[in-house]
Design a protein around this motif. Structure first.
Motif, PDB file in Angstrom:
ATOM      1  N   LEU A 112       0.674  -1.226  -0.144  1.00  0.00           N
ATOM      2  CA  LEU A 112       0.026   0.197   0.079  1.00  0.00           C
ATOM      3  C   LEU A 112       0.858   1.239   0.017  1.00  0.00           C
ATOM      4  CD1 LEU A 112      -2.689  -0.941   2.506  1.00  0.00           C
ATOM      5  CD2 LEU A 112      -2.986  -0.977   0.131  1.00  0.00           C
ATOM      6  N   GLY A 113       2.159   1.261   0.081  1.00  0.00           N
ATOM      7  CA  GLY A 113       2.985   2.423   0.009  1.00  0.00           C
ATOM      8  C   GLY A 113       3.059   2.959   1.414  1.00  0.00           C
ATOM      9  N   PHE A 114       2.825   2.192   2.575  1.00  0.00           N
ATOM     10  CA  PHE A 114       2.920   2.980   3.811  1.00  0.00           C
ATOM     11  C   PHE A 114       4.253   2.484   4.661  1.00  0.00           C
ATOM     12  CE2 PHE A 114      -1.764   2.586   3.967  1.00  0.00           C
ATOM     13  CZ  PHE A 114      -2.112   4.181   3.899  1.00  0.00           C
ATOM     14  N   ALA A 115       4.960   1.846   3.866  1.00  0.00           N
ATOM     15  CA  ALA A 115       6.398   1.353   4.543  1.00  0.00           C
ATOM     16  C   ALA A 115       7.195   0.794   3.435  1.00  0.00           C
ATOM     17  CB  ALA A 115       6.227   0.195   5.484  1.00  0.00           C
ATOM     18  N   GLY A 116       8.558   1.157   3.632  1.00  0.00           N
ATOM     19  CA  GLY A 116       9.626   0.772   2.571  1.00  0.00           C
ATOM     20  C   GLY A 116      10.046  -0.647   3.023  1.00  0.00           C
ATOM     21  N   PRO A 117      11.267  -0.989   2.487  1.00  0.00           N
ATOM     22  CA  PRO A 117      11.747  -2.118   3.209  1.00  0.00           C
ATOM     23  C   PRO A 117      12.052  -2.280   4.526  1.00  0.00           C
ATOM     24  CG  PRO A 117      13.113  -1.193   1.315  1.00  0.00           C
ATOM     25  CD  PRO A 117      12.159  -0.308   1.827  1.00  0.00           C
ATOM     26  N   GLN A 118      12.047  -3.447   5.068  1.00  0.00           N
ATOM     27  CA  GLN A 118      12.179  -3.726   6.579  1.00  0.00           C
ATOM     28  C   GLN A 118      13.721  -3.098   7.097  1.00  0.00           C
ATOM     29  OE1 GLN A 118      10.359  -6.753   9.067  1.00  0.00           O
ATOM     30  NE2 GLN A 118      12.196  -7.607   8.901  1.00  0.00           N
ATOM     31  N   LEU A 119      14.057  -2.452   8.177  1.00  0.00           N
ATOM     32  CA  LEU A 119      15.208  -2.116   8.384  1.00  0.00           C
ATOM     33  C   LEU A 119      15.526  -2.837   9.605  1.00  0.00           C
ATOM     34  CD1 LEU A 119      14.631   1.828   8.013  1.00  0.00           C
ATOM     35  CD2 LEU A 119      15.709   0.467   6.307  1.00  0.00           C
ATOM     36  N   THR A 120      16.825  -2.713   9.867  1.00  0.00           N
ATOM     37  CA  THR A 120      17.762  -3.531  11.203  1.00  0.00           C
ATOM     38  C   THR A 120      18.437  -2.645  11.843  1.00  0.00           C
ATOM     39  OG1 THR A 120      17.473  -5.563   9.748  1.00  0.00           O
ATOM     40  CG2 THR A 120      18.792  -5.594  11.806  1.00  0.00           C
ATOM     41  N   THR A 121      18.272  -2.471  13.204  1.00  0.00           N
ATOM     42  CA  THR A 121      19.243  -1.956  14.140  1.00  0.00           C
ATOM     43  C   THR A 121      20.516  -2.360  14.103  1.00  0.00           C
ATOM     44  OG1 THR A 121      18.527  -3.011  16.102  1.00  0.00           O
ATOM     45  CG2 THR A 121      17.102  -1.204  15.456  1.00  0.00           C
ATOM     46  N   PRO A 122      21.646  -1.667  14.597  1.00  0.00           N
ATOM     47  CA  PRO A 122      22.746  -2.466  14.841  1.00  0.00           C
ATOM     48  C   PRO A 122      22.818  -3.756  15.679  1.00  0.00           C
ATOM     49  CG  PRO A 122      22.898  -0.069  15.022  1.00  0.00           C
ATOM     50  CD  PRO A 122      21.574  -0.349  14.962  1.00  0.00           C
ATOM     51  N   ASP A 123      22.010  -3.780  16.591  1.00  0.00           N
ATOM     52  CA  ASP A 123      21.846  -5.074  17.241  1.00  0.00           C
ATOM     53  C   ASP A 123      20.805  -5.981  16.823  1.00  0.00           C
ATOM     54  OD1 ASP A 123      19.897  -3.369  18.022  1.00  0.00           O
ATOM     55  OD2 ASP A 123      20.036  -3.611  20.204  1.00  0.00           O
ATOM     56  N   ASN A 124      20.390  -5.778  15.523  1.00  0.00           N
ATOM     57  CA  ASN A 124      19.486  -6.819  14.777  1.00  0.00           C
ATOM     58  C   ASN A 124      18.017  -6.900  15.165  1.00  0.00           C
ATOM     59  OD1 ASN A 124      21.835  -7.815  13.017  1.00  0.00           O
ATOM     60  ND2 ASN A 124      22.501  -9.101  14.927  1.00  0.00           N
ATOM     61  N   HIS A 125      17.672  -5.677  15.555  1.00  0.00           N
ATOM     62  CA  HIS A 125      16.195  -5.816  15.690  1.00  0.00           C
ATOM     63  C   HIS A 125      15.371  -4.951  14.529  1.00  0.00           C
ATOM     64  CE1 HIS A 125      16.389  -6.713  20.109  1.00  0.00           C
ATOM     65  NE2 HIS A 125      17.182  -5.805  20.247  1.00  0.00           N
ATOM     66  N   ALA A 126      14.293  -5.700  13.943  1.00  0.00           N
ATOM     67  CA  ALA A 126      13.865  -5.253  12.783  1.00  0.00           C
ATOM     68  C   ALA A 126      12.699  -4.030  13.188  1.00  0.00           C
ATOM     69  CB  ALA A 126      13.088  -6.586  12.109  1.00  0.00           C
ATOM     70  N   TYR A 127      12.507  -3.412  12.121  1.00  0.00           N
ATOM     71  CA  TYR A 127      11.502  -2.229  12.434  1.00  0.00           C
ATOM     72  C   TYR A 127      11.017  -1.772  10.965  1.00  0.00           C
ATOM     73  CZ  TYR A 127      15.109   1.251  11.704  1.00  0.00           C
ATOM     74  OH  TYR A 127      16.156   2.067  11.225  1.00  0.00           O
ATOM     75  N   MET A 128       9.995  -1.028  10.968  1.00  0.00           N
ATOM     76  CA  MET A 128       9.663  -0.456   9.711  1.00  0.00           C
ATOM     77  C   MET A 128       9.119   0.992  10.109  1.00  0.00           C
ATOM     78  SD  MET A 128       7.390  -3.465   8.037  1.00  0.00           S
ATOM     79  CE  MET A 128       7.293  -2.952   6.288  1.00  0.00           C
ATOM     80  N   LEU A 129       9.511   2.111   9.181  1.00  0.00           N
ATOM     81  CA  LEU A 129       9.071   3.262   9.387  1.00  0.00           C
ATOM     82  C   LEU A 129       7.691   3.565   8.398  1.00  0.00           C
ATOM     83  CD1 LEU A 129      12.326   5.358   9.016  1.00  0.00           C
ATOM     84  CD2 LEU A 129      11.170   4.996  11.073  1.00  0.00           C
ATOM     85  N   VAL A 130       6.658   3.911   9.332  1.00  0.00           N
ATOM     86  CA  VAL A 130       5.314   4.312   8.747  1.00  0.00           C
ATOM     87  C   VAL A 130       4.706   5.655   9.110  1.00  0.00           C
ATOM     88  CG1 VAL A 130       4.990   1.604   8.659  1.00  0.00           C
ATOM     89  CG2 VAL A 130       4.320   3.001  10.648  1.00  0.00           C
ATOM     90  N   PRO A 131       3.742   6.021   8.655  1.00  0.00           N
ATOM     91  CA  PRO A 131       3.164   7.208   9.191  1.00  0.00           C
ATOM     92  C   PRO A 131       2.483   7.135  10.358  1.00  0.00           C
ATOM     93  CG  PRO A 131       2.587   7.027   6.770  1.00  0.00           C
ATOM     94  CD  PRO A 131       3.323   5.543   7.206  1.00  0.00           C
ATOM     95  N   ARG A 132       2.362   7.973  11.099  1.00  0.00           N
ATOM     96  CA  ARG A 132       1.868   7.898  12.485  1.00  0.00           C
ATOM     97  C   ARG A 132       0.413   7.298  12.490  1.00  0.00           C
ATOM     98  NH1 ARG A 132      -1.009  11.836  15.961  1.00  0.00           N
ATOM     99  NH2 ARG A 132      -0.396  11.343  18.320  1.00  0.00           N
ATOM    100  N   ALA A 133      -0.314   7.858  11.651  1.00  0.00           N
ATOM    101  CA  ALA A 133      -1.801   7.345  11.689  1.00  0.00           C
ATOM    102  C   ALA A 133      -1.820   5.870  11.326  1.00  0.00           C
ATOM    103  CB  ALA A 133      -2.693   8.070  10.666  1.00  0.00           C
ATOM    104  N   VAL A 134      -0.764   5.187  10.420  1.00  0.00           N
ATOM    105  CA  VAL A 134      -0.805   3.934  10.105  1.00  0.00           C
ATOM    106  C   VAL A 134      -0.437   3.183  11.436  1.00  0.00           C
ATOM    107  CG1 VAL A 134       0.306   2.103   9.025  1.00  0.00           C
ATOM    108  CG2 VAL A 134      -0.437   4.065   7.666  1.00  0.00           C
ATOM    109  N   SER A 135       0.501   3.703  12.426  1.00  0.00           N
ATOM    110  CA  SER A 135       0.951   2.849  13.428  1.00  0.00           C
ATOM    111  C   SER A 135      -0.040   3.131  14.593  1.00  0.00           C
ATOM    112  CB  SER A 135       2.305   3.739  14.178  1.00  0.00           C
ATOM    113  OG  SER A 135       2.500   3.198  15.371  1.00  0.00           O
ATOM    114  N   GLN A 136      -0.871   3.950  14.489  1.00  0.00           N
ATOM    115  CA  GLN A 136      -1.945   4.269  15.337  1.00  0.00           C
ATOM    116  C   GLN A 136      -3.409   3.039  15.081  1.00  0.00           C
ATOM    117  OE1 GLN A 136      -3.071   8.295  15.015  1.00  0.00           O
ATOM    118  NE2 GLN A 136      -2.203   9.028  16.691  1.00  0.00           N
ATOM    119  N   VAL A 137      -3.301   2.705  13.783  1.00  0.00           N
ATOM    120  CA  VAL A 137      -4.359   1.998  13.393  1.00  0.00           C
ATOM    121  C   VAL A 137      -3.977   0.470  13.783  1.00  0.00           C
ATOM    122  CG1 VAL A 137      -5.679   0.729  11.539  1.00  0.00           C
ATOM    123  CG2 VAL A 137      -5.631   3.273  11.816  1.00  0.00           C
TER     124      VAL A 137
END
Length: 336
Positions: A112-137
């Motif tokens: 849907l275009g709300f997130a790009g590729p999954q990212l990884t922190t230096p200690d290997n924790h996965a996360y995604m960047l999304v718009p705030r309203a998407v996270s709230q839902v």
């Protein structure tokens, strides 16, 4: 009380959870090492006292064809439709940890275009960047599924974010009072109870709040039993809210007077905030409660106004007969 969409509630919400509920829970990542990093010290201390529990969503509660998943897909499609006129939906500025979302949802957010590729922190924790309203839902639906999980103790969703509350409950295209009752939506009362539940000022030490909780346990539990009885009766006797209030007026008034008396006896300051309760009623109420000309009903209990209004809500997930309350704490609104 199950707080969402953030991990750490503001101080007022912590006070509310300690005084008026059995404790506090928040939605956290499932990964143990990440959980230790994101849970703040104040919640760690409450966890040691048995007053806080971190909650995370098991994959089986949000499988791809579950009612919650279907509701979430519809909410996300509704956000896509509003993206052209809502600039914030084009800004990926909120972290959504990978352990809060299942594989199908990760794919759906990317599609849907709300997130790009999954990212990884230096200690290997996965996360995604999304718009705030998407996270709230997403977190709102997760909170509702956790609250509805029959395998755990009953939890009542509560938030201080009006947008998160709105997005978690509403139908994507807004209330449609003239449309016949449909699967996934149900009518509801909205009840303001903030005047009944005073809160210690935010500067009050947590230790003092816990001491008050323990010393006056009988008074505070009596008041909450009265309030829950009132809300439960409003759900069942939805056509006669004035009768419900009249029947319980004496009991609520006595419980309120007793509790406010012990509140006044303390040495710390108290405030009143707006606390709105959404009460889902039985499906049979669809025809009568959704009448557009019903308007507002005002009931008074011991001089404390209870404003009852109607709306149509969307119960994301398994918002069933036994899980019928959801709270919105309006931070910054004083009821002096």
């Amino acid at each position: 009380m199950l707080y969402y969409p953030r991990i750490e509630p503001p101080t007022e919400l912590i006070h509310q959870a300690l005084l008026y509920w059995d404790g506090l829970a928040t939605v956290v990542p499932a990964d143990d090492s990440l959980r230790q990093l994101v849970i703040p010290p104040v919640l760690t201390d409450l966890q040691a006292r048995g007053l806080y529990k971190p909650e995370y969503l098991g994959v089986e509660l949000l499988w791809s064809n579950s009612p919650a998943a279907q509701a979430l897909r519809e909410e996300l499609v509704g956000l896509v439709e509003r993206r052209a006129i809502t600039p914030g939906l084009n800004v990926r500025d909120t972290v959504l940890w990978g352990t809060k979302i299942t594989g199908w949802l990760r794919y759906e957010l990317q599609r849907l275009g709300f997130a790009g590729p999954q990212l990884t922190t230096p200690d290997n924790h996965a996360y995604m960047l999304v718009p705030r309203a998407v996270s709230q839902v997403v977190v709102g639906v997760v909170a509702r599924e956790l609250a509805a999980d029959a395998r755990s103790h009953s939890k009542i969703p509560c938030t201080d974010d009006s947008n998160a509350h709105y997005l978690a409950l509403r139908h994507p295209r807004g209330p449609l009072p003239t449309r016949p009752y449909a699967y996934g939506r149900r009518p509801a009362w909205e009840v303001e109870i903030g005047r009944l539940l005073p809160l210690p000022a935010p500067s009050t030490p947590i230790a003092d709040v816990i001491a008050f909780r323990e010393k006056y346990d009988d008074e505070r539990q009596r008041l909450m039993r009265c309030i829950h009885t009132m809300l439960g009766n409003l759900r069942r006797d939805y056509e006669h809210p004035a009768d419900v209030l009249a029947h319980l007026r004496a009991e609520i008034s006595e419980a309120t007077e007793d509790y406010h008396r012990v509140v006044r006896s303390t040495r710390f300051a108290w405030i009143q905030r707006s606390i709105m309760v959404t009460v889902a009623v039985t499906a049979a109420a669809a025809g009568s409660l959704l009448a557009p000309d019903l308007g507002w009903v005002l009931g008074t209990v011991n001089g404390l106004a209870l404003n009852l209004g109607t709306r149509e809500i969307r119960g994301a997930g398994r918002f069933g007969e036994g899980k019928d309350f959801s709270y919105l704490h309006r931070v910054g609104v004083e009821l002096a």
